[in-house]
Design a protein around this motif. Structure first.
Motif, short mmCIF file in Angstrom:
data_model
loop_
_atom_site.label_atom_id
_atom_site.label_comp_id
_atom_site.label_asym_id
_atom_site.label_seq_id
_atom_site.Cartn_x
_atom_site.Cartn_y
_atom_site.Cartn_z
N ARG A 434 52.93 56.42 -20.87
CA ARG A 434 54.19 55.80 -20.46
C ARG A 434 53.93 54.34 -20.08
O ARG A 434 52.99 54.03 -19.35
CB ARG A 434 54.83 56.55 -19.29
CG ARG A 434 55.13 58.02 -19.62
CD ARG A 434 55.85 58.72 -18.49
NE ARG A 434 56.04 60.14 -18.79
CZ ARG A 434 57.06 60.63 -19.48
NH1 ARG A 434 58.00 59.80 -19.92
NH2 ARG A 434 57.16 61.93 -19.72
N PHE A 435 54.80 53.47 -20.58
CA PHE A 435 54.67 52.04 -20.34
C PHE A 435 55.79 51.60 -19.41
O PHE A 435 56.95 52.00 -19.56
CB PHE A 435 54.74 51.27 -21.66
CG PHE A 435 53.60 51.58 -22.59
CD1 PHE A 435 52.49 50.75 -22.66
CD2 PHE A 435 53.63 52.71 -23.40
CE1 PHE A 435 51.44 51.03 -23.51
CE2 PHE A 435 52.58 53.00 -24.27
CZ PHE A 435 51.49 52.15 -24.31
N TRP A 436 55.42 50.72 -18.46
CA TRP A 436 56.35 50.29 -17.42
C TRP A 436 56.37 48.77 -17.33
O TRP A 436 55.34 48.11 -17.46
CB TRP A 436 55.94 50.86 -16.05
CG TRP A 436 55.52 52.30 -16.09
CD1 TRP A 436 54.26 52.78 -16.27
CD2 TRP A 436 56.38 53.45 -15.95
NE1 TRP A 436 54.27 54.15 -16.25
CE2 TRP A 436 55.54 54.59 -16.05
CE3 TRP A 436 57.74 53.61 -15.74
CZ2 TRP A 436 56.05 55.88 -15.96
CZ3 TRP A 436 58.24 54.91 -15.64
CH2 TRP A 436 57.40 56.02 -15.74
N ASN A 437 57.57 48.25 -17.08
CA ASN A 437 57.73 46.83 -16.76
C ASN A 437 57.84 46.72 -15.24
O ASN A 437 58.89 46.96 -14.66
CB ASN A 437 58.99 46.28 -17.44
CG ASN A 437 59.15 44.79 -17.23
OD1 ASN A 437 58.43 44.16 -16.45
ND2 ASN A 437 60.10 44.19 -17.93
N THR A 438 56.74 46.35 -14.61
CA THR A 438 56.72 46.30 -13.15
C THR A 438 57.49 45.10 -12.61
O THR A 438 57.72 45.03 -11.39
CB THR A 438 55.27 46.25 -12.64
OG1 THR A 438 54.61 45.10 -13.19
CG2 THR A 438 54.52 47.50 -13.07
N PRO A 443 61.26 51.66 -17.10
CA PRO A 443 60.36 52.22 -18.11
C PRO A 443 60.63 51.60 -19.47
O PRO A 443 61.78 51.31 -19.82
CB PRO A 443 60.69 53.72 -18.08
CG PRO A 443 62.10 53.78 -17.59
CD PRO A 443 62.27 52.63 -16.62
N LEU A 444 59.59 51.41 -20.26
CA LEU A 444 59.72 50.79 -21.57
C LEU A 444 59.73 51.82 -22.69
O LEU A 444 60.71 51.95 -23.40
CB LEU A 444 58.58 49.78 -21.78
CG LEU A 444 58.56 48.59 -20.80
CD1 LEU A 444 57.37 47.70 -21.07
CD2 LEU A 444 59.85 47.80 -20.91
N GLN A 445 58.66 52.54 -22.87
CA GLN A 445 58.58 53.55 -23.91
C GLN A 445 57.49 54.54 -23.56
O GLN A 445 56.69 54.31 -22.64
CB GLN A 445 58.29 52.91 -25.27
CG GLN A 445 57.05 52.03 -25.30
CD GLN A 445 56.84 51.38 -26.65
OE1 GLN A 445 57.09 51.98 -27.68
NE2 GLN A 445 56.39 50.14 -26.64
N SER A 446 57.45 55.64 -24.28
CA SER A 446 56.46 56.68 -24.05
C SER A 446 56.16 57.38 -25.36
O SER A 446 56.95 57.33 -26.30
CB SER A 446 56.95 57.68 -23.00
OG SER A 446 58.09 58.38 -23.48
N THR A 447 55.00 58.03 -25.40
CA THR A 447 54.60 58.80 -26.56
C THR A 447 53.78 59.99 -26.11
O THR A 447 53.02 59.90 -25.14
CB THR A 447 53.79 57.94 -27.55
OG1 THR A 447 53.45 58.71 -28.70
CG2 THR A 447 52.53 57.40 -26.92
N ASP A 448 53.94 61.10 -26.81
CA ASP A 448 53.20 62.32 -26.51
C ASP A 448 51.89 62.31 -27.30
O ASP A 448 51.89 62.26 -28.53
CB ASP A 448 54.04 63.54 -26.89
CG ASP A 448 53.44 64.84 -26.36
OD1 ASP A 448 52.26 64.84 -25.95
OD2 ASP A 448 54.15 65.86 -26.34
N THR A 449 50.77 62.34 -26.60
CA THR A 449 49.46 62.29 -27.25
C THR A 449 48.97 63.66 -27.69
O THR A 449 48.03 63.73 -28.48
CB THR A 449 48.43 61.67 -26.30
OG1 THR A 449 48.27 62.52 -25.16
CG2 THR A 449 48.89 60.30 -25.84
N GLY A 450 49.54 64.73 -27.17
CA GLY A 450 49.15 66.06 -27.56
C GLY A 450 48.02 66.65 -26.74
O GLY A 450 47.66 67.82 -26.96
N SER A 451 47.45 65.89 -25.81
CA SER A 451 46.36 66.41 -24.98
C SER A 451 46.30 65.63 -23.68
O SER A 451 46.93 64.58 -23.52
CB SER A 451 45.01 66.34 -25.72
OG SER A 451 44.75 65.02 -26.13
#
Length: 544
Positions: A434-438, A443-451
């Motif tokens: 998860r990416f954040w603009n502090t 929140p900016l975007q997120s991706t599921d890595t699977g692990s």
């Protein structure tokens, strides 16, 4: 054949082949009904139709999104060769006229390069405009190549060299007693090219220049064990004489040696400002800043934080304050932050008495991740309570709190390329980056890595990051930001890849796992390095 039908067909063909000037002059009363651009009773016209080419374009335009996605994830070498070969076939068989190889990562490349026009299988209109003669596809009679001029330009077009990431580690070291504990941080790489590893009750130093291994400390005498290690990258403290302190401060203040006087072994500053500066330097007896040595902080299972001089091989001080193991450490200049299982974060300045400390309380479970921002103004902390907190240097309460993760947050990394960009990774139940603009708290975007996400680190030279993973794939992934395309996937560890450190030059990484091995990989490149801005407006430089 019916004579009437043959007459109409010949008129239609002759009408199409007429030049534009004669076609314009033939209008008016002499214009036949065949000049209308519509077919007979919605029957597809056969004049000038190449159904083979139209069928090929129609199938390509209808390609499924899954196939497009798979084409993006193809390897750089294989993918580029495939695109170049496809473009060459289009030039020779379909007359596409492509002169350069498109970029694999360019969005909508099929529409901009290959299928610039919308093609359908059937045509119901008669095209009266003649296609101009294209001399670019004409092959010279003296050419020995069967390819057209467009294809020659395609083959001569400059191609960006593909970056190759080796799937095999260039070095593997044995690391006996390397603990398989998600909440510990036992590997760190210093700016002096020394790798510190906590193995059981000992801390070992491995030199990347000489491959020499030395044992820094052994805590088994006190019945303790190592739970975290962290190098101080900026300055270090080493024993020095009073004359060195005088020379150092005089150089810093740009004053002469007459600014100080030595009386009965004590320094007497002649200005108030220098007096305060001297107090910060000489408060810890026998310690002063030095550029030759470096400090390494060692967190222990009993809650102590020890500071060791790596060059001299001796312990400088031992800090108390935690009631449980210290699993996370982070330096910020001369300030050291430590996170513990007692849910408290302590910030201490090694130049001041131990009583001058800041206690940050915001997590409800063990603190397992700590990272300072590149501008040294904000501290990000992750805990087993699934929380990601951001602290500033003036408040005892978190300025921001993110609760989107569904598992423990150990993996934290600040971007060195974009101010205020923070990335975090969740544990087994979350598996997401998860990416954040502090700066805005959004929140900016997120991706599921699977692990399970165990560690994160940004490249110093390119807008890329590497992540290490645990259950259940135990892989190492290199990502491109902000597209989040996977650049490489590295495997080799048989246990969770719990530890990660980046080399001083920013090209190599070292990973550690419960299989008791340390593996070194070349994942980043220096070729795209940009010079750091020296402007006073640069947010990543400190103005004193």
């Amino acid at each position: 054949m019916d004579q009437e039908y043959e007459r109409r067909l010949l008129k239609q063909i002759n009408h199409q082949n007429l030049p534009e000037g004669q076609l314009a002059k033939s209008g008016g009363a002499t214009c036949s009904p065949l000049s209308v651009k519509s077919g007979d009773r919605f029957i597809p016209t056969r004049v000038g139709s190449n159904w083979c080419i139209n069928f090929h374009y129609a199938n390509e335009n209808c390609q499924s999104p899954n196939q497009n996605h798979r084409s993006k994830d193809a390897g750089s070498d294989t993918g580029k060769d495939t695109v170049a070969y496809a473009a060459l076939l289009r030039n020779e068989l379909l007359g596409a006229g492509i002169e350069s190889v498109p970029d694999l990562h360019t969005e909508d490349r099929r529409h901009t390069v290959f299928s610039q026009d919308t093609h359908s299988l059937f045509r119901y209109t008669v095209h009266t405009k003649r296609v101009p003669f294209d001399s670019g596809n004409e092959v010279s009679p003296y050419s020995l190549s069967p390819l057209s001029n467009k294809s020659h330009k395609l083959l001569r077009s400059p191609r960006k060299p593909a970056r190759k990431i080796s799937k095999i580690p260039f070095k593997v070291l044995d690391a006996p007693e390397l603990q398989d504990d998600f909440y510990l941080n036992l590997v760190d790489w210093s700016a002096g090219n020394l790798l510190s590893v906590g193995l059981g009750a000992c801390v070992y130093l491995w030199s990347a220049c000489t491959s020499q291994v030395t044992r820094l400390c052994d805590l088994s005498v006190d019945g303790d064990s190592v739970t975290s290690v962290c190098w101080n990258e900026r300055v270090s403290l080493q024993p020095c004489s009073i004359s060195v302190i005088i020379l150092l401060i005089n150089t810093f203040m740009r004053k002469t040696t007459g600014t100080f006087s030595v009386h009965k072994g004590r320094l007497t500053p002649l200005t108030r400002h220098v007096s305060s500066t001297l107090h910060l330097v000489t408060h810890c007896p026998g310690l002063c800043p030095s550029s030759q040595g470096s400090l390494v902080a060692v967190g222990t299972h009993k809650g102590y934080v020890q500071i060791w001089d790596a060059a001299g091989g001796r312990k400088l001080t031992s800090l108390e304050g935690h009631s449980a193991r210290v699993g996370a450490l982070a330096w910020n200049g001369e300030q050291l932050s430590s996170g513990s299982r007692d849910r408290v974060i302590l910030q201490r300045d090694v130049r001041t008495p131990p009583s001058a400390e800041r206690r940050l309380q915001g997590h409800r479970q063990e603190v397992c991740g700590l990272k300072w921002s590149p501008d040294h103004q904000h501290l990000a902390s992750g805990g087993n309570d699934n929380k990601l907190l951001v602290w500033n240097s003036s408040s005892l309460l978190p300025m921001q709190q993110y609760s989107d993760h569904l598992a423990a947050v150990k993996a934290i990394a600040w971007s060195p390329h974009q101010h205020g960009l923070l990335v975090s990774g969740g544990g087994t139940a979350d598996r997401c980056l998860r990416f954040w603009n502090t700066l805005t708290g959004q929140p900016l975007q997120s991706t599921d890595t699977g692990s399970q996400v165990c560690n994160l680190a940004w490249s110093k030279h390119a807008n890329e990051l590497v992540s290490t993973h645990g259950y259940s794939q135990n892989q190492i992934l290199v990502w491109k930001y902000p597209s989040l395309n996977q650049v490489a996937k590295l495997t080799g560890h048989s246990y969770r890849v719990l530890y990660l450190a980046v080399s001083p030059d920013g090209e190599a990484i070292v990973t550690g796992a419960g299989d008791e091995t340390l593996r070194f990989w070349n994942v980043f490149s220096k070729t795209r390095c940009t010079k750091e801005s020296k402007s006073v407006l640069n947010l990543f430089t400190r103005i004193r």
